[in-house]
Design a protein around this motif. Structure first.
Motif, short mmCIF file in Angstrom:
data_model
loop_
_atom_site.label_atom_id
_atom_site.label_comp_id
_atom_site.label_asym_id
_atom_site.label_seq_id
_atom_site.Cartn_x
_atom_site.Cartn_y
_atom_site.Cartn_z
N ASP A 1 3.86 -0.58 6.33
CA ASP A 1 2.67 -0.82 5.53
C ASP A 1 2.41 0.28 4.51
O ASP A 1 1.31 0.40 3.96
CB ASP A 1 1.44 -0.98 6.44
CG ASP A 1 1.24 0.20 7.37
OD1 ASP A 1 1.93 1.23 7.20
OD2 ASP A 1 0.38 0.11 8.26
N GLU B 1 2.38 1.79 1.03
CA GLU B 1 2.35 1.25 -0.33
C GLU B 1 2.63 2.34 -1.35
O GLU B 1 2.09 3.45 -1.25
CB GLU B 1 1.00 0.58 -0.61
CG GLU B 1 0.74 -0.63 0.28
CD GLU B 1 -0.53 -1.37 -0.09
OE1 GLU B 1 -1.26 -0.89 -0.99
OE2 GLU B 1 -0.80 -2.41 0.53
N THR C 1 6.30 -3.45 -5.59
CA THR C 1 5.44 -4.59 -5.32
C THR C 1 5.02 -4.73 -3.87
O THR C 1 3.86 -4.99 -3.56
CB THR C 1 6.15 -5.90 -5.76
OG1 THR C 1 6.55 -5.76 -7.12
CG2 THR C 1 5.22 -7.08 -5.61
N PHE C 2 5.99 -4.53 -2.94
CA PHE C 2 5.72 -4.82 -1.54
C PHE C 2 5.70 -3.54 -0.70
O PHE C 2 6.41 -2.58 -1.01
CB PHE C 2 6.78 -5.78 -0.99
CG PHE C 2 6.90 -7.06 -1.77
CD1 PHE C 2 5.91 -8.03 -1.68
CD2 PHE C 2 7.98 -7.29 -2.60
CE1 PHE C 2 6.00 -9.21 -2.39
CE2 PHE C 2 8.08 -8.47 -3.33
CZ PHE C 2 7.09 -9.44 -3.23
N PRO C 3 4.92 -3.52 0.38
CA PRO C 3 4.90 -2.35 1.26
C PRO C 3 6.20 -2.24 2.06
O PRO C 3 6.94 -3.21 2.20
CB PRO C 3 3.70 -2.61 2.17
CG PRO C 3 3.57 -4.10 2.20
CD PRO C 3 3.98 -4.57 0.82
N ASP D 1 2.76 2.86 -5.50
CA ASP D 1 2.48 2.28 -6.81
C ASP D 1 3.77 2.23 -7.65
O ASP D 1 4.49 3.22 -7.77
CB ASP D 1 1.42 3.11 -7.55
CG ASP D 1 0.02 2.89 -7.00
OD1 ASP D 1 -0.18 1.87 -6.30
OD2 ASP D 1 -0.86 3.72 -7.25
#
Length: 396
Positions: free
Chosen positions: A161, A163, A168-170, A165
């Motif tokens: 999970d 993230e 796009t996806f964790p 920047d």
């Protein structure tokens, strides 16, 4: 007329941080390409699809940006106290050369994962569950990187999970420690500040004279104030990359900065050294809208940074440039430190075109010389595809 058949080479296509590239185990390369030289360069150029006058790399694995035109070669380390040797090649998109002069900090996040999965790390060093500490020798710059790779049931854990920047996806978080990141082999006498100054007056014919921090840490980088060159620090890719005159000015700044840093002896040599140095501009915090549409608040930032890679504004931030940012921010008096408000600090959160990134650094001063023990940041990595890459047998 007969034509050479295609050959296939074991390869893994990986994302590391905000970059992606083709990873190879050195022993899997054709014999002629296992040593540095023209054959290796020709092979990797063909793998990526360069040089491409259309600048699309349609006939190769490259993605037509500096962030996606990359190759990595890994092998068991011959350096004492290290697990894996990591060699990075930045492939030019439209010209027939590979720049081996620097590291890719983003792809560094994928090196530990690949090394474990490829059996390049002793099994005894990989826990059944927990975190594997992979000691990486970065061959291009002669530096140590420590990767903390999460392991679940004896396998590299890629999902999670965390993230980032610009991604796009964790995914699973991989913490990286860039040890003693000042690039000793670069510039005058291996100094972190090759001119001996935290801030210089950089004279660039046809552009102007302005303040600059010239630093060798993570990757050689030229920092200038955004306001001095007509920008705010909130620019996105289209604001810069759609302006050929702006790109030409940045390249001129980069070339004269490289000369001042002692990285080149003549201005015309900069054209064959596109990967290093980087040029970046900084500004105090300001609110802006990131390229994803996400609102970035000034109150969440210490400063703004925009950086160019391979002649274009980067969509996020190069990992090695982030190391340079963190290092410079930790040293009072640099332009990066001043943009962040000055004073002593062990970490900064900066805004880039895709959002924000936090990077830490431990800086000390002795006898007037600054040293940085390490810079720390978190990235993520994931295997995108694995198998074989194919190239014509006469391509190298």
């Amino acid at each position: 007329m007969t034509h050479a058949a295609q050959i296939r080479i074991p390869a893994t296509y990986m994302r590391g941080g905000t970059s992606k590239g083709v990873f190879f185990n050195l022993s899997d390369l054709p014999e002629a390409a296992q040593l540095p030289g023209a054959a290796r360069d020709a092979l990797l150029l063909r793998v990526i699809g360069s040089p491409d006058p259309y600048e699309k790399q349609i006939d190769g694995m490259g993605g037509a940006t500096s962030s996606t035109s990359k190759t990595v070669i890994l092998s068991r380390s011959i350096k004492a106290g290290h697990d894996v040797d990591y060699l990075f090649g930045q492939v030019s998109i439209d010209k027939p050369f590979i720049d081996w002069s620097g590291n890719c900090g983003n792809l560094s996040a994928a090196v530990g994962s690949f090394a474990i999965s490829a059996g390049l790390v002793d099994a005894a060093r990989v826990p059944r569950n927990g975190v594997a500490v992979v000691r990486i020798w970065q061959v291009n710059i002669g530096k140590t990187i420590i990767a903390h790779v999460p392991i679940t049931d004896g396998q590299v854990q890629e999902t999670g999970d965390f993230e980032l920047d610009g991604v796009t996806f964790p995914a699973a978080e991989v913490q990286l420690e860039f040890m003693d990141p000042a690039a000793e082999e670069e510039g005058a006498g291996g100094s972190m500040f090759p001119t001996g100054n935290l801030v210089d007056d950089l004279e660039v014919p046809g552009v102007g004279t302005f303040k600059a921090t010239l630093i060798n840490a993570g990757i050689p980088t030229i920092f200038v104030n955004a306001a001095d060159i007509g920008y705010t620090g909130t620019e996105l890719q289209g604001d810069i990359n759609s302006d050929p005159k702006a790109l030409a000015r940045f390249e001129t700044i980069r070339a004269y900065g490289a000369l001042r840093m002692g990285l080149i002896d003549r201005i015309d040599e900069a054209a064959k050294r596109q990967h290093t140095p980087k040029v970046a501009f900084v500004a105090p915090p300001a609110s802006y809208t990131a390229s994803s549409g996400k609102a970035v608040a000034a109150g969440d930032l210490d400063l703004l940074v925009r950086a160019l890679s391979m002649g274009k504004l980067h969509h996020a931030m190069m990992g090695t440039a982030a190391v340079a940012i963190g290092t410079a921010a930790a040293i009072p008096g640099t332009l990066v430190n001043l943009a962040a408000g000055g004073g002593e600090r062990s970490s900064v959160r900066f805004g880039h075109p895709s959002g924000t990134l936090r990077v830490g650094a431990e800086a000390t001063q002795a006898d007037g010389e600054w040293t940085v023990v390490k810079a720390i940041m978190s990235r993520s990595a994931r295997v995108l595809m694995e198998g074989w890459v194919r190239v014509p047998g006469d391509a190298f």
